[in-house]
Design an enzyme around this catalytic site. Structure first.
Site, mmCIF file in Angstrom:
data_model
loop_
_atom_site.group_PDB
_atom_site.id
_atom_site.type_symbol
_atom_site.label_atom_id
_atom_site.label_comp_id
_atom_site.label_asym_id
_atom_site.label_seq_id
_atom_site.Cartn_x
_atom_site.Cartn_y
_atom_site.Cartn_z
ATOM 1 N N ARG A 123 0.792 -1.398 0.063
ATOM 2 C CA ARG A 123 0.007 0.112 0.268
ATOM 3 C C ARG A 123 0.656 1.348 -0.103
ATOM 4 O O ARG A 123 1.937 1.231 0.372
ATOM 5 C CB ARG A 123 -0.995 0.037 1.238
ATOM 6 N N HIS A 130 -1.724 1.245 -9.719
ATOM 7 C CA HIS A 130 -2.332 0.226 -8.435
ATOM 8 C C HIS A 130 -2.870 -0.982 -9.471
ATOM 9 O O HIS A 130 -4.163 -0.991 -9.226
ATOM 10 C CB HIS A 130 -3.327 0.886 -7.724
HETATM 11 P P1 NDP Z 1 -1.959 -12.244 3.686
HETATM 12 O O1 NDP Z 1 -2.847 -11.883 4.803
HETATM 13 O O2 NDP Z 1 -2.100 -13.594 3.128
HETATM 14 O O3 NDP Z 1 -0.589 -11.997 4.170
HETATM 15 C C1 NDP Z 1 0.132 -11.110 4.771
HETATM 16 C C2 NDP Z 1 1.553 -11.069 5.321
HETATM 17 O O4 NDP Z 1 2.033 -10.019 5.955
HETATM 18 C C3 NDP Z 1 1.485 -12.222 6.263
HETATM 19 O O5 NDP Z 1 2.687 -12.994 6.121
HETATM 20 C C4 NDP Z 1 1.720 -11.599 7.710
HETATM 21 O O6 NDP Z 1 2.375 -12.264 8.615
HETATM 22 C C5 NDP Z 1 2.601 -10.362 7.374
HETATM 23 N N1 NDP Z 1 2.422 -9.209 8.428
HETATM 24 C C6 NDP Z 1 1.210 -8.700 8.650
HETATM 25 N N2 NDP Z 1 1.566 -7.755 9.639
HETATM 26 C C7 NDP Z 1 2.806 -7.900 9.767
HETATM 27 C C8 NDP Z 1 3.772 -7.276 10.551
HETATM 28 N N3 NDP Z 1 3.338 -6.346 11.670
HETATM 29 N N4 NDP Z 1 4.977 -7.621 10.654
HETATM 30 C C9 NDP Z 1 5.483 -8.677 9.937
HETATM 31 N N5 NDP Z 1 4.502 -9.323 9.015
HETATM 32 C C10 NDP Z 1 3.393 -8.979 9.085
HETATM 33 O O7 NDP Z 1 -2.061 -11.146 2.638
HETATM 34 P P2 NDP Z 1 -1.748 -11.408 1.059
HETATM 35 O O8 NDP Z 1 -0.404 -11.810 0.678
HETATM 36 O O9 NDP Z 1 -3.076 -11.835 0.562
HETATM 37 O O10 NDP Z 1 -1.769 -9.565 0.561
HETATM 38 C C11 NDP Z 1 -0.817 -8.927 0.922
HETATM 39 C C12 NDP Z 1 -1.170 -7.325 0.748
HETATM 40 O O11 NDP Z 1 -0.822 -7.117 -0.885
HETATM 41 C C13 NDP Z 1 -2.611 -7.038 0.698
HETATM 42 O O12 NDP Z 1 -2.981 -6.829 2.113
HETATM 43 C C14 NDP Z 1 -2.663 -5.552 -0.052
HETATM 44 O O13 NDP Z 1 -2.204 -4.494 0.633
HETATM 45 C C15 NDP Z 1 -1.524 -6.018 -1.138
HETATM 46 N N6 NDP Z 1 -1.960 -6.422 -2.589
HETATM 47 C C16 NDP Z 1 -1.620 -5.368 -3.381
HETATM 48 C C17 NDP Z 1 -1.990 -5.604 -4.647
HETATM 49 C C18 NDP Z 1 -1.773 -4.492 -5.949
HETATM 50 O O14 NDP Z 1 -2.324 -4.699 -7.060
HETATM 51 N N7 NDP Z 1 -0.942 -3.657 -5.677
HETATM 52 C C19 NDP Z 1 -3.196 -6.773 -5.100
HETATM 53 C C20 NDP Z 1 -3.318 -7.394 -4.070
HETATM 54 C C21 NDP Z 1 -2.900 -7.325 -2.707
HETATM 55 P P3 NDP Z 1 1.626 -13.682 9.187
HETATM 56 O O15 NDP Z 1 1.919 -14.560 7.994
HETATM 57 O O16 NDP Z 1 2.402 -14.006 10.381
HETATM 58 O O17 NDP Z 1 0.147 -13.433 9.675
HETATM 59 C C1 OXD Z 2 -5.747 -5.752 -3.390
HETATM 60 C C2 OXD Z 2 -5.178 -4.733 -4.437
HETATM 61 O O1 OXD Z 2 -5.727 -5.595 -2.185
HETATM 62 O O2 OXD Z 2 -5.834 -5.112 -5.599
HETATM 63 O O3 OXD Z 2 -6.235 -6.790 -3.807
HETATM 64 O O4 OXD Z 2 -4.681 -3.788 -3.895
#
Ligand code: NDP
Ligand code: OXD
Length: 311
Positions: A226, A274
């Site tokens: 983000r 994005h």
């Molecule tokens: P998940 O919830 O599957 O994974 C999130 C990961 O972040 C987990 O490994 C989690 O740890 C880790 N995490 C969260 N908070 C912390 C912290 N404080 N310290 C360390 N690690 C942390 O999410 P996704 O992989 O599905 O998606 C991730 C992000 O990607 C979305 O939230 C979104 O913001 C972004 N995104 C962007 C897109 C784009 O087009 N630019 C498209 C899709 C997503 P743990 O495994 O231990 O819980």
């Molecule tokens: C998502 C994104 O979170 O597109 O899926 O940013």
């Protein structure tokens, strides 16, 4: 078979593709949201940006399905009743698209493609050196659904991959670091850093000068999490000092990025609007239909955002 109504409250430009995808799902009746419509009996809502007051007005609402993986906007909405589960999108098209985008950008940084583009623009024959992929450690902040799949894609191309998450992961080939205390060790000597974290109070502003100083000088950044993860002034400063060589940014604190923003004209910043990855309408609706099936048969929903954790 009776069809379950799913209220679509996404952007108008996506409606036609979602309607087309819904036609092949006999169990789903996709209903486009119109202000003032009768919402009685509609139990499921598909939304990306919160529509003010909508969830609270749906008295039969059972679950909200988020269009995307990141639920930060929905969780920040104060008018979504706390007992309504918010389901993150997890579907193969979104996952594949993200690993494709990150691989593309990682290879761009690995090969310093901009040097070739500049040489070509000047009509200069300029062979250039780059190390082997296995000499370039890549780190992924966020080792969740997308982080793991992206790491596995990078491994296929020979990069050594490590990841950082809250809980330690057991993965045969991705070195796992967990928690704030292991962040410095995770960052050490990294040459390409990828942010795939969700936006929470703990991760806002994490891409800052302090973190950049922990990377190998001349490293590159790929931010697909983000925009609010990044302290923009710190990125510009790190690029100016050479602590960072280049950055790929898909997400921004303000979207669309204002026309006068310095990122637009920065020679070492690659930007995309994005859409590193988007939910595939057919895959996304198929997943929602599967989850509605679970809900209707009394099974727990999967991938429900944890409000206390913030993702
Ligand atoms: P998940 O919830 O599957 O994974 C999130 C990961 O972040 C987990 O490994 C989690 O740890 C880790 N995490 C969260 N908070 C912390 C912290 N404080 N310290 C360390 N690690 C942390 O999410 P996704 O992989 O599905 O998606 C991730 C992000 O990607 C979305 O939230 C979104 O913001 C972004 N995104 C962007 C897109 C784009 O087009 N630019 C498209 C899709 C997503 P743990 O495994 O231990 O819980
Ligand atoms: C998502 C994104 O979170 O597109 O899926 O940013």
């Amino acid at each position: 078979m009776s069809r379950t109504r799913l209220l679509f409250a996404g952007a108008d430009e996506y409606l036609a593709t979602f309607e087309a995808a819904a036609r092949s799902l006999p169990q789903i009746d996709l209903v486009a949201y119109q202000p003032g419509q009768d919402l009685a009996g509609i139990q499921y809502l598909l939304m990306w940006r919160p529509v003010p007051g909508l969830a609270a007005a749906m008295r039969d609402l059972k679950a909200i399905f988020c269009f995307g993986a990141g639920v930060d906007r929905l969780l920040a909405s104060s008018d979504i009743p706390a007992q309504i589960p918010i389901v993150r999108m997890v579907e193969p098209g979104l996952t594949r698209g993200m690993s494709e985008y990150v691989l593309w950008q990682a290879l761009r940084h690995h090969r310093r493609i901009w040097e070739l583009e500049e040489a070509q623009a000047e009509g200069r024959w300029a062979p250039h050196w780059y190390p082997a992929a296995w000499e370039r450690p890549v780190g992924i902040l966020g080792l969740g659904e997308l982080g793991i799949a992206t790491g596995e894609k990078l491994l296929e191309f020979g990069f050594p991959v490590r990841g950082w998450s809250r809980q330690r992961k057991q993965h045969a080939d991705i070195e796992s670091f967990a928690g704030p205390e292991e962040l410095p060790a995770f960052l050490r000597d990294l040459e390409i850093l990828i942010c795939l974290l969700p936006l929470t109070e703990a991760t806002r502003g994490i891409l800052n000068a302090g973190l950049f100083s922990g990377l190998k000088p001349g490293a590159s950044l790929i931010n697909v999490g983000r925009g609010q993860h990044l302290v923009e002034a710190d990125l510009l400063e790190a690029l100016a000092s050479g602590q960072l060589l280049a950055a790929s940014l898909d997400v921004f604190a303000k979207e669309p990025l204002p026309a006068d923003h310095p990122f637009w004209r920065h020679p070492r910043i690659f930007m995309s609007p994005h859409n590193a990855s988007d939910t595939d309408p057919a895959g996304g609706l198929g997943e929602i239909a599967r989850q509605i099936g679970r809900s209707l048969t009394g099974q727990p929903l999967e991938h429900v955002a944890d409000r206390a954790r913030g993702y």
